[in-house]
Write an enzyme that holds these catalytic residues in place. Structure first.
Site, mmCIF file in Angstrom:
data_model
loop_
_atom_site.group_PDB
_atom_site.id
_atom_site.type_symbol
_atom_site.label_atom_id
_atom_site.label_comp_id
_atom_site.label_asym_id
_atom_site.label_seq_id
_atom_site.Cartn_x
_atom_site.Cartn_y
_atom_site.Cartn_z
ATOM 1 C CE LYS A 86 -3.808 1.993 2.867
ATOM 2 N NZ LYS A 86 -4.609 1.787 4.007
ATOM 3 C CB SER B 256 -7.726 3.701 2.917
ATOM 4 O OG SER B 256 -6.927 2.753 3.894
ATOM 5 C CB SER C 17 -8.142 0.565 6.063
ATOM 6 O OG SER C 17 -8.804 1.791 6.111
#
Length: 550
Positions: free
Chosen positions: A112, A193, A217
């Site tokens: 990420k 996210s 997330s």
């Protein structure tokens, strides 16, 4: 009507076909959907090299990323890292030590874009404001991945600033990468996210990935993209070198296609870290001797006590097919030897789920300002050095950041805070009490090994108390939209959760490949040479349709 495939992609298809089918082995290898264990067997048998695998995934990204927008950058050193992994394997084979390399050796990993790497990759949380910033060193979890021999393939997209910038920002959107697309249903929510890691793994653009969670997330993107997500107990994995939101709630965990793959990644990244002393010291006592892979047991459900919480998670938001499949999955849990206690209630659930009433919002906006300013000060160079400068950058660059369309009211709200005050302390204490009298009381009074819920909306219950959870694919709505089942537990209960999740996964085999798998031939077409089968999946019609609509 046709879809353009780069020449390099076409070449790679035939190259890999030749390499893998030219061996006389009777074994079978399918690169798409291959697990870490499959990959390691192929390495050991000489059917595959890390360099070939990296080339395969890079070509997958080249083909699919224009459609899915889940990868921000690929590592220009990935091929060199793969070559080094292959050399190390050859040396180990010569010395008879090949088994010592570990499960992740030579395996590509996507990170990420909030997990720092000291290399040629950026770390920006999807924002142009941090483009070109430089970190002093790798995040601790990246150091651990490198030590395990993993290849850092690149950075994946995310909801910009974890969704903390504005409530108007869609899940999976960031200024640098655009709108992430669910690989199962184009109009479906990819969630966030950690949308990029989940989309990329689901679409076979990488073997495994790493995400972060503050509240949902990891669990939500895993749920929405039909992959496995492990949100560890806060502190089980170090947050050092990771762009923060809340030190109280932030956790780093794997997003993969299978429970076993996620567990291999978890084993590689857990442990005490002096750079994140307080949290990792407190959680290190939970790490079992011998690691977590010992809990990958097909009979892991036998004797477990599972509590089903329906309210408010089993709601009209879930389609009728999801609810009926959920009921069937509960039967599977019972058939596999678990005691299922249904219709349990969490005390004060309405308060817990309301960030205004629970105190989560008050605490988080304050913690974010303090944490991000500290992170920015530790950078060796950066276009911005404070939250205030990030806000100014967005205001000065509305075309880059779509500031007029999406705003930044949450960043502004956070910047108005002035440190930990009485209101924040009260909010933290309220969440602690809600957790003790709610989730913890539920678990202890019913002697549960795990709580079971449909979907991922339970994430807030787990987030405010720092509890772990695993989301496992459970099925698909009538329109093809995936959904999962979430198993949540008390702090340090990862061994039990892994046993439960793995046994459930093996019993159901619910996950199916994304309909946007690439390349070369229609699904289920098989090629045979010398007894070895190498299958290349594709859905050309789907690719063509998306190509002309996006």
């Amino acid at each position: 009507m046709w879809v353009y495939f780069p020449k390099s992609l076409i070449f790679l298809v035939f190259f890999l076909f030749f390499i893998i089918t030219s061996h006389g082995s009777s074994s079978e290898l399918t690169i798409t959907e291959a697990t870490v264990a499959d990959i390691q067997r192929a390495f050991t048998d000489g059917q595959l090299t890390s360099r070939q695998l990296v080339d395969f995934y890079l070509n997958q990204i080249e083909t699919l990323n224009p459609l899915l927008h889940s990868v921000l950058e690929v590592n220009p050193d990935a091929r060199a890292q793969a070559d080094e992994a292959d050399r190390a394997r050859e040396e180990s084979n010569r010395s008879g030590r090949c088994s010592s390399l570990g499960e992740l050796h030579g395996v590509p990993v996507l990170l990420k874009d909030s997990i720092a790497t000291k290399d040629k990759l950026n770390t920006t949380t999807g924002s142009f404001a941090l483009l070109g910033s430089a970190v002093a060193r790798d995040a601790t979890v990246v150091e651990k991945l490198r030590s395990a021999g993993a290849v850092i393939l690149g950075k994946a997209t995310l909801t910009e600033w974890f969704g903390v910038r504005s409530l108007l920002i869609p899940n999976g959107w960031c200024a640098r990468g655009g709108q992430g697309v669910n690989p199962y249903v184009e109009s479906g929510d990819p969630c966030g996210s950690s949308s990029g890691p989940a989309i990329s793994v689901a679409a076979n653009m990488v073997a495994v990935s790493l995400g972060t969670e503050t509240d949902g997330s990891i669990l939500c993107p895993a749920d929405h993209n039909s992959v496995v997500g492990i949100k560890p107990t806060v502190g089980l994995t170090s947050r050092a070198g990771v762009v923060p939101v809340s030190p109280r709630q932030d956790s780093i965990g794997p997003i993969c296609r299978t429970v076993s793959d996620a567990v291999y990644v978890l084993d590689a990244i857990v442990g005490y870290d002096p750079r994140d002393h307080e949290a990792t010291e407190a959680a290190s006592k939970f790490i079992p001797v011998g690691g977590y892979k010992q809990f990958l047991k097909k009979d892991g459900l036998t004797g477990k006590r599972l509590g089903v919480v329906r309210n408010p998670f089993l709601s009209s938001d879930n389609g009728s097919s999801a609810i009926s499949i959920f009921e069937h999955r509960l039967k599977t849990l019972r058939q596999r030897g678990a005691a299922v206690i249904d219709n349990l209630e969490i005390a004060n659930i309405d308060v817990i789920m309301d960030p205004f009433q629970s105190g989560e919002l008050v605490a988080m906006v304050t913690e974010f300002k303090m944490s991000i300013n500290k992170y920015l000060k530790e950078l060796t160079s950066s276009p911005v050095s404070s939250l205030a400068e990030i806000i100014s950058f967005n205001s000065d660059n509305p075309d880059l950041e779509l500031t007029k369309e999406y705003g930044q009211e949450e960043l502004i709200l956070s910047d108005m805070t002035d440190g930990i005050d009485g209101e924040v302390l009260k909010a933290v204490e309220t969440m602690k009490k809600l957790s003790e009298e709610g989730f913890e009381k539920l678990m202890k009074e019913n002697e549960l090994d795990a709580m079971v819920t449909l979907g991922s909306s339970v994430s807030t219950v787990l987030a405010i108390g720092g509890y772990p959870a695993i989301s496992v694919p459970a099925g698909y709505e009538s329109n093809g939209m995936p959904f999962g089942i979430c198993f949540g537990g008390l702090k340090g209960s990862e061994p039990k959760l892994i046993e439960i999740a793995y046994s459930f996964e093996q019993a159901t085999k619910a996950r199916r490949p994304s309909p946007i798998l690439p390349m070369g031939q229609i699904r289920d077409e098989q090629c045979f040479t010398s007894g070895t089968k190498f299958v290349i999946y594709n859905s050309n019609d789907m690719l063509e349709e998306r190509h002309h609509r996006l």
